[in-house]
Design a protein around this motif. Structure first.
Motif, PDB file in Angstrom:
ATOM      1  N   GLU A  55       0.809  -1.214   0.000  1.00 32.38           N
ATOM      2  CA  GLU A  55       0.000   0.000   0.000  1.00 32.38           C
ATOM      3  C   GLU A  55       0.843   1.266   0.000  1.00 32.38           C
ATOM      4  O   GLU A  55       0.440   2.282  -0.554  1.00 32.38           O
ATOM      5  N   SER A  56       2.024   1.224   0.612  1.00 38.46           N
ATOM      6  CA  SER A  56       2.895   2.404   0.626  1.00 38.46           C
ATOM      7  C   SER A  56       3.355   2.763  -0.780  1.00 38.46           C
ATOM      8  O   SER A  56       3.379   3.942  -1.157  1.00 38.46           O
ATOM      9  N   ALA A  57       3.734   1.760  -1.560  1.00 37.14           N
ATOM     10  CA  ALA A  57       4.157   2.004  -2.944  1.00 37.14           C
ATOM     11  C   ALA A  57       2.993   2.549  -3.769  1.00 37.14           C
ATOM     12  O   ALA A  57       3.167   3.456  -4.584  1.00 37.14           O
ATOM     13  N   LEU A  58       1.801   2.015  -3.552  1.00 34.56           N
ATOM     14  CA  LEU A  58       0.612   2.511  -4.243  1.00 34.56           C
ATOM     15  C   LEU A  58       0.331   3.957  -3.844  1.00 34.56           C
ATOM     16  O   LEU A  58       0.023   4.801  -4.691  1.00 34.56           O
ATOM     17  N   ALA A  59       0.456   4.275  -2.560  1.00 34.31           N
ATOM     18  CA  ALA A  59       0.224   5.641  -2.076  1.00 34.31           C
ATOM     19  C   ALA A  59       1.230   6.620  -2.682  1.00 34.31           C
ATOM     20  O   ALA A  59       0.860   7.745  -3.035  1.00 34.31           O
ATOM     21  N   ARG A  60       2.492   6.216  -2.823  1.00 35.09           N
ATOM     22  CA  ARG A  60       3.493   7.092  -3.447  1.00 35.09           C
ATOM     23  C   ARG A  60       3.108   7.391  -4.895  1.00 35.09           C
ATOM     24  O   ARG A  60       3.252   8.506  -5.375  1.00 35.09           O
ATOM     25  N   PHE A  61       2.600   6.388  -5.589  1.00 31.20           N
ATOM     26  CA  PHE A  61       2.156   6.575  -6.972  1.00 31.20           C
ATOM     27  C   PHE A  61       0.966   7.527  -7.021  1.00 31.20           C
ATOM     28  O   PHE A  61       0.934   8.455  -7.834  1.00 31.20           O
ATOM     29  N   ALA A  62      -0.014   7.312  -6.147  1.00 23.34           N
ATOM     30  CA  ALA A  62      -1.197   8.172  -6.122  1.00 23.34           C
ATOM     31  C   ALA A  62      -0.793   9.616  -5.835  1.00 23.34           C
ATOM     32  O   ALA A  62      -1.276  10.551  -6.479  1.00 23.34           O
ATOM     33  N   HIS A  63       0.117   9.791  -4.888  1.00 23.29           N
ATOM     34  CA  HIS A  63       0.598  11.134  -4.551  1.00 23.29           C
ATOM     35  C   HIS A  63       1.321  11.767  -5.742  1.00 23.29           C
ATOM     36  O   HIS A  63       1.119  12.934  -6.052  1.00 23.29           O
ATOM     37  N   ALA A  64       2.152  10.993  -6.434  1.00 26.51           N
ATOM     38  CA  ALA A  64       2.875  11.499  -7.609  1.00 26.51           C
ATOM     39  C   ALA A  64       1.911  11.888  -8.725  1.00 26.51           C
ATOM     40  O   ALA A  64       2.223  12.760  -9.538  1.00 26.51           O
ATOM     41  N   ARG A  65       0.750  11.255  -8.763  1.00 23.12           N
ATOM     42  CA  ARG A  65      -0.268  11.559  -9.778  1.00 23.12           C
ATOM     43  C   ARG A  65      -1.169  12.713  -9.355  1.00 23.12           C
ATOM     44  O   ARG A  65      -2.145  13.023 -10.019  1.00 23.12           O
ATOM     45  N   ILE A  96       3.467  -5.325 -17.441  1.00 25.88           N
ATOM     46  CA  ILE A  96       3.212  -4.934 -16.059  1.00 25.88           C
ATOM     47  C   ILE A  96       4.326  -3.992 -15.610  1.00 25.88           C
ATOM     48  O   ILE A  96       5.509  -4.277 -15.796  1.00 25.88           O
ATOM     49  N   ALA A  97       3.935  -2.870 -15.011  1.00 28.60           N
ATOM     50  CA  ALA A  97       4.872  -1.902 -14.443  1.00 28.60           C
ATOM     51  C   ALA A  97       4.707  -1.934 -12.930  1.00 28.60           C
ATOM     52  O   ALA A  97       3.648  -1.566 -12.414  1.00 28.60           O
ATOM     53  N   VAL A  98       5.729  -2.394 -12.229  1.00 26.15           N
ATOM     54  CA  VAL A  98       5.662  -2.559 -10.776  1.00 26.15           C
ATOM     55  C   VAL A  98       6.336  -1.378 -10.082  1.00 26.15           C
ATOM     56  O   VAL A  98       7.449  -0.993 -10.445  1.00 26.15           O
ATOM     57  N   ASN A  99       5.648  -0.816  -9.102  1.00 29.17           N
ATOM     58  CA  ASN A  99       6.177   0.267  -8.256  1.00 29.17           C
ATOM     59  C   ASN A  99       6.756   1.423  -9.077  1.00 29.17           C
ATOM     60  O   ASN A  99       7.847   1.925  -8.798  1.00 29.17           O
TER      61      ASN A  99
END
Length: 133
Positions: A55-65, A96-99
């Motif tokens: 979830e932390s990696a997903l949150a960093r992506f959401a924040h970057a977006r 697939i693009a991971v993290n």
């Protein structure tokens, strides 16, 4: 090793590609969902499904977006299911693009033989009478 550790080893040049792919296939990854579909991006005619190790990696992506602290809907799915069932069900080449928000921790699994089923591998498209992107 866990998936993120295999990614780190590969990025440092000490990883084993087969072990990395095996760990991805066994790992449950988080895939954001938007409008009833999997969130993805398109680069040079290849669709890249976004997947995250936690979830932390997903949150960093959401924040970057630019999503700030907004919660994103996601599903947890085995990497093998993404590669073997989801990708063949989609139109066009898909990897697939991971993290992807982690500059030093991202990894791409392109739509090529040995990663995705041969029936959808872009490097085998010419043998099927198709034009590779």
């Amino acid at each position: 090793m866990e998936l993120f550790e295999e990614i780190a080893a590969a990025r440092e040049g000490r990883g084993d590609p087969g072990r990395l792919l095996g760990e991805f296939r066994r790992a449950a990854v988080l895939v954001p969902v938007v409008d009833g579909g999997l969130r993805s991006g398109n680069v040079s005619g290849i669709r890249w499904i976004y997947a995250f190790t936690d979830e932390s990696a997903l949150a960093r992506f959401a924040h970057a977006r630019g999503s700030g602290d907004a919660e994103w809907e996601y599903l947890s799915i085995l990497g093998a299911r993404l590669l073997d069932a989801v990708i063949p069900s989609l139109d066009g080449p898909t990897g697939i693009a991971v993290n992807v928000a982690d500059e030093d921790g991202s990894m791409m699994f392109p739509p090529v033989s040995g990663i995705v089923p041969d029936s959808v591998a872009v490097d085998l498209a010419a043998g099927r009478g198709e034009v590779a992107p």
